[in-house]
Scaffold this motif. Structure first.
Motif, PDB file in Angstrom:
ATOM      1  N   UNK A 187     -18.804  18.551 -17.939  1.00  0.00           N
ATOM      2  CA  UNK A 187     -18.785  18.325 -16.496  1.00  0.00           C
ATOM      3  C   UNK A 187     -17.622  17.399 -16.174  1.00  0.00           C
ATOM      4  N   UNK A 188     -16.792  17.792 -15.210  1.00  0.00           N
ATOM      5  CA  UNK A 188     -15.643  16.987 -14.824  1.00  0.00           C
ATOM      6  C   UNK A 188     -15.833  16.422 -13.423  1.00  0.00           C
ATOM      7  N   UNK A 189     -15.390  15.186 -13.256  1.00  0.00           N
ATOM      8  CA  UNK A 189     -15.447  14.486 -11.967  1.00  0.00           C
ATOM      9  C   UNK A 189     -14.101  13.812 -11.748  1.00  0.00           C
ATOM     10  N   UNK A 190     -13.398  14.177 -10.677  1.00  0.00           N
ATOM     11  CA  UNK A 190     -12.077  13.602 -10.390  1.00  0.00           C
ATOM     12  C   UNK A 190     -12.097  12.967  -8.997  1.00  0.00           C
ATOM     13  N   UNK A 191     -11.639  11.728  -8.926  1.00  0.00           N
ATOM     14  CA  UNK A 191     -11.683  10.961  -7.681  1.00  0.00           C
ATOM     15  C   UNK A 191     -10.363  11.068  -6.902  1.00  0.00           C
ATOM     16  N   UNK A 192     -10.395  10.774  -5.593  1.00  0.00           N
ATOM     17  CA  UNK A 192      -9.177  10.786  -4.775  1.00  0.00           C
ATOM     18  C   UNK A 192      -8.146   9.762  -5.244  1.00  0.00           C
ATOM     19  N   UNK A 193      -6.901   9.972  -4.835  1.00  0.00           N
ATOM     20  CA  UNK A 193      -5.792   9.134  -5.310  1.00  0.00           C
ATOM     21  C   UNK A 193      -5.031   8.429  -4.193  1.00  0.00           C
ATOM     22  N   UNK A 194      -5.621   8.349  -3.007  1.00  0.00           N
ATOM     23  CA  UNK A 194      -4.975   7.649  -1.890  1.00  0.00           C
ATOM     24  C   UNK A 194      -5.986   6.667  -1.274  1.00  0.00           C
ATOM     25  N   UNK A 195      -5.493   5.496  -0.903  1.00  0.00           N
ATOM     26  CA  UNK A 195      -6.346   4.410  -0.416  1.00  0.00           C
ATOM     27  C   UNK A 195      -5.827   3.919   0.929  1.00  0.00           C
ATOM     28  N   UNK A 196      -6.739   3.428   1.777  1.00  0.00           N
ATOM     29  CA  UNK A 196      -6.297   2.944   3.089  1.00  0.00           C
ATOM     30  C   UNK A 196      -5.586   1.597   3.008  1.00  0.00           C
ATOM     31  N   UNK A 197      -5.594   0.969   1.840  1.00  0.00           N
ATOM     32  CA  UNK A 197      -4.864  -0.283   1.634  1.00  0.00           C
ATOM     33  C   UNK A 197      -5.563  -1.518   2.152  1.00  0.00           C
ATOM     34  N   UNK A 198      -6.770  -1.345   2.698  1.00  0.00           N
ATOM     35  CA  UNK A 198      -7.474  -2.468   3.319  1.00  0.00           C
ATOM     36  C   UNK A 198      -8.883  -2.679   2.756  1.00  0.00           C
ATOM     37  N   UNK A 199      -9.649  -1.625   2.705  1.00  0.00           N
ATOM     38  CA  UNK A 199     -11.079  -1.749   2.402  1.00  0.00           C
ATOM     39  C   UNK A 199     -11.379  -1.394   0.948  1.00  0.00           C
ATOM     40  N   UNK A 221      -4.151   6.850   4.736  1.00  0.00           N
ATOM     41  CA  UNK A 221      -4.435   6.325   3.395  1.00  0.00           C
ATOM     42  C   UNK A 221      -3.118   6.306   2.619  1.00  0.00           C
ATOM     43  N   UNK A 222      -2.213   5.376   2.982  1.00  0.00           N
ATOM     44  CA  UNK A 222      -0.837   5.437   2.479  1.00  0.00           C
ATOM     45  C   UNK A 222      -0.608   4.901   1.075  1.00  0.00           C
ATOM     46  N   UNK A 223      -1.605   4.247   0.480  1.00  0.00           N
ATOM     47  CA  UNK A 223      -1.395   3.583  -0.805  1.00  0.00           C
ATOM     48  C   UNK A 223      -1.840   4.479  -1.953  1.00  0.00           C
ATOM     49  N   UNK A 224      -0.902   4.814  -2.848  1.00  0.00           N
ATOM     50  CA  UNK A 224      -1.224   5.638  -4.010  1.00  0.00           C
ATOM     51  C   UNK A 224      -1.954   4.799  -5.056  1.00  0.00           C
ATOM     52  N   UNK A 225      -3.070   5.302  -5.527  1.00  0.00           N
ATOM     53  CA  UNK A 225      -3.864   4.633  -6.545  1.00  0.00           C
ATOM     54  C   UNK A 225      -3.998   5.571  -7.751  1.00  0.00           C
ATOM     55  N   UNK A 226      -4.337   5.048  -8.931  1.00  0.00           N
ATOM     56  CA  UNK A 226      -4.472   5.930 -10.095  1.00  0.00           C
ATOM     57  C   UNK A 226      -5.625   6.905  -9.927  1.00  0.00           C
ATOM     58  N   UNK A 227      -5.476   8.046 -10.553  1.00  0.00           N
ATOM     59  CA  UNK A 227      -6.553   9.030 -10.525  1.00  0.00           C
ATOM     60  C   UNK A 227      -7.567   8.692 -11.608  1.00  0.00           C
ATOM     61  N   UNK A 228      -8.802   8.454 -11.189  1.00  0.00           N
ATOM     62  CA  UNK A 228      -9.893   8.221 -12.120  1.00  0.00           C
ATOM     63  C   UNK A 228     -10.592   9.561 -12.342  1.00  0.00           C
ATOM     64  N   UNK A 229     -10.787   9.884 -13.606  1.00  0.00           N
ATOM     65  CA  UNK A 229     -11.223  11.231 -13.971  1.00  0.00           C
ATOM     66  C   UNK A 229     -12.211  11.124 -15.129  1.00  0.00           C
ATOM     67  N   UNK A 230     -13.394  11.739 -15.006  1.00  0.00           N
ATOM     68  CA  UNK A 230     -14.401  11.730 -16.067  1.00  0.00           C
ATOM     69  C   UNK A 230     -14.550  13.117 -16.680  1.00  0.00           C
ATOM     70  N   UNK A 231     -14.774  13.153 -17.976  1.00  0.00           N
ATOM     71  CA  UNK A 231     -15.254  14.346 -18.667  1.00  0.00           C
ATOM     72  C   UNK A 231     -16.517  13.958 -19.438  1.00  0.00           C
ATOM     73  N   UNK A 232     -17.614  14.646 -19.168  1.00  0.00           N
ATOM     74  CA  UNK A 232     -18.871  14.365 -19.851  1.00  0.00           C
ATOM     75  C   UNK A 232     -19.329  15.610 -20.599  1.00  0.00           C
ATOM     76  N   UNK A 233     -19.586  15.445 -21.890  1.00  0.00           N
ATOM     77  CA  UNK A 233     -20.118  16.530 -22.710  1.00  0.00           C
ATOM     78  C   UNK A 233     -21.645  16.416 -22.762  1.00  0.00           C
ATOM     79  N   UNK A 234     -22.324  17.401 -22.188  1.00  0.00           N
ATOM     80  CA  UNK A 234     -23.789  17.449 -22.245  1.00  0.00           C
ATOM     81  C   UNK A 234     -24.194  18.381 -23.383  1.00  0.00           C
ATOM     82  N   UNK A 235     -25.021  17.863 -24.295  1.00  0.00           N
ATOM     83  CA  UNK A 235     -25.385  18.615 -25.489  1.00  0.00           C
ATOM     84  C   UNK A 235     -26.541  19.566 -25.192  1.00  0.00           C
TER      85      UNK A 235
END
Length: 339
Positions: A187-199, A221-235
């Motif tokens: 299962x993959x989960x990828x978060x947004x990569x732009x931030x409003x720079x305030x909150x 949302x002008x501030x570029x932030x790193x992409x946080x990305x998960x990969x989870x292996x479910x057995x």
């Protein structure tokens, strides 16, 4: 080949002056518990079960103004010793033909992290100069109420992969696989990569971030932030006997919040890196090997996977999570949510 694999394979050589961090590491399972300090702060128990990795400061309430995880935590289940962030997802269950439920375990990513005590693989990716998250930052992605593919496609990288082997990176889908998967379900989960720079948060825990538009961050949302990305292996391998699946031939897996479709896939993130450690790693264009546990990042302090396995916390909600269950944990609190 999946997007994440292409990025990592291309990251072996990064020209001087070019910002392109591809940080990939293992985070062992910290705890499986019915708590959610972002969506249900202070609520013990929360409506549904989560599997959590990261720093051991994870708690019922994590106030972003008062809770400094980097100074409160004493260990982390992630390989970078300065990463006390928390990363969590819902928990997968198998529903047998007789109507009982069994919790599905996570296993270490077969691409280098087989020795990890479950948990997930975490990525921090960038393709240009980015700003690391600020103390107290948190966000969620996805929506546990989604039950249609159209809704799920609003988050294009919240997907499932039926693993033929740990190397499988094709056949992505937004719902649960409908046939047994030889090596489990990723299962993959990828978060947004732009931030409003305030909150560092917002009422819905999503509005302060956004996905880029035409490869650029929108003006809101002008501030570029790193992409946080998960990969989870479910057995899911112990549940591959079709004789145990529903008699009507439908797939048997269900998220811990009652979703039988998979479209409600979602993830939560609370930033907890110590000091400027994450910014240093991003600025240094840190890379990680694709097929091993090696993190090529001299600016970071690292621990072995064996040591990361030692960082755990006790469950705060006392309930049976390991037997065959007649109903999902928290079922009475979730009534009306499952469809």
């Amino acid at each position: 080949m999946h997007w994440s694999s292409l990025v990592l394979a291309a990251a072996a050589l990064v020209p001087a002056g070019v910002h392109s961090a591809q940080l990939r590491f293992s985070c062992a399972q910290l705890v499986v518990d019915r708590l959610d300090p972002i969506v249900n702060p202070g609520q013990n128990p929360s409506p549904h079960l989560h599997q959590v990795v990261g720093g051991n400061a994870f708690n019922v309430t994590m106030d972003h103004e008062a809770h400094d995880m980097a100074s409160t935590a004493t260990c982390t289940s992630c390989v970078p010793l300065e990463d006390f962030s928390n990363y969590w997802t819902a928990v997968l269950f198998f529903k047998a033909r007789n109507g009982t439920y069994k919790r599905v375990s996570t296993v270490g990513n077969g691409l280098g992290y087989s020795n990890s005590n479950g948990g997930q693989t975490v990525y921090y990716l960038s393709s240009g100069k980015v700003t690391a998250f600020k103390p107290g930052f948190r966000m969620t992605v996805g929506n546990p109420a989604y039950r249609t593919q159209a809704e799920a496609k609003q988050n294009p990288a919240l997907q499932f992969t039926c693993l033929d082997s740990p190397m499988t990176r094709s056949g992505y889908r937004y719902d649960f696989p409908t046939a047994p998967c030889k090596a489990g379900i990723m299962v993959t989960v990828r978060f947004p990569t732009c931030w409003d720079g305030k909150n560092v948060d917002s009422p819905d825990h999503q509005s302060h971030v956004a996905y880029p538009q035409n490869k650029k961050c929108p003006s809101t949302h002008p501030v570029a932030i790193p992409e946080v990305f998960y990969e989870t292996y479910w057995d899911t391998r112990p549940f591959n006997n079709k004789a145990d699946w529903p008699a009507d031939g439908s797939q048997p897996f269900v998220w811990s919040f009652g979703d039988k479709t998979g479209y409600g896939n979602h993830g939560d993130y609370v930033f907890g890196w110590k000091g400027d450690a994450l910014q240093r790693a991003l600025d240094a264009n840190c890379q990680s090997d694709l097929l091993s546990d090696k993190v090529n990042c001299p600016t970071l302090k690292l621990q072995s996977i064996a040591d990361s396995n030692k960082c755990t916390v006790q469950r705060r909600v006392k309930e049976d999570l390991d037997s065959w269950l007649k109903e999902l944990p928290g079922a009475s609190m979730m009534s009306g949510m499952s469809k």
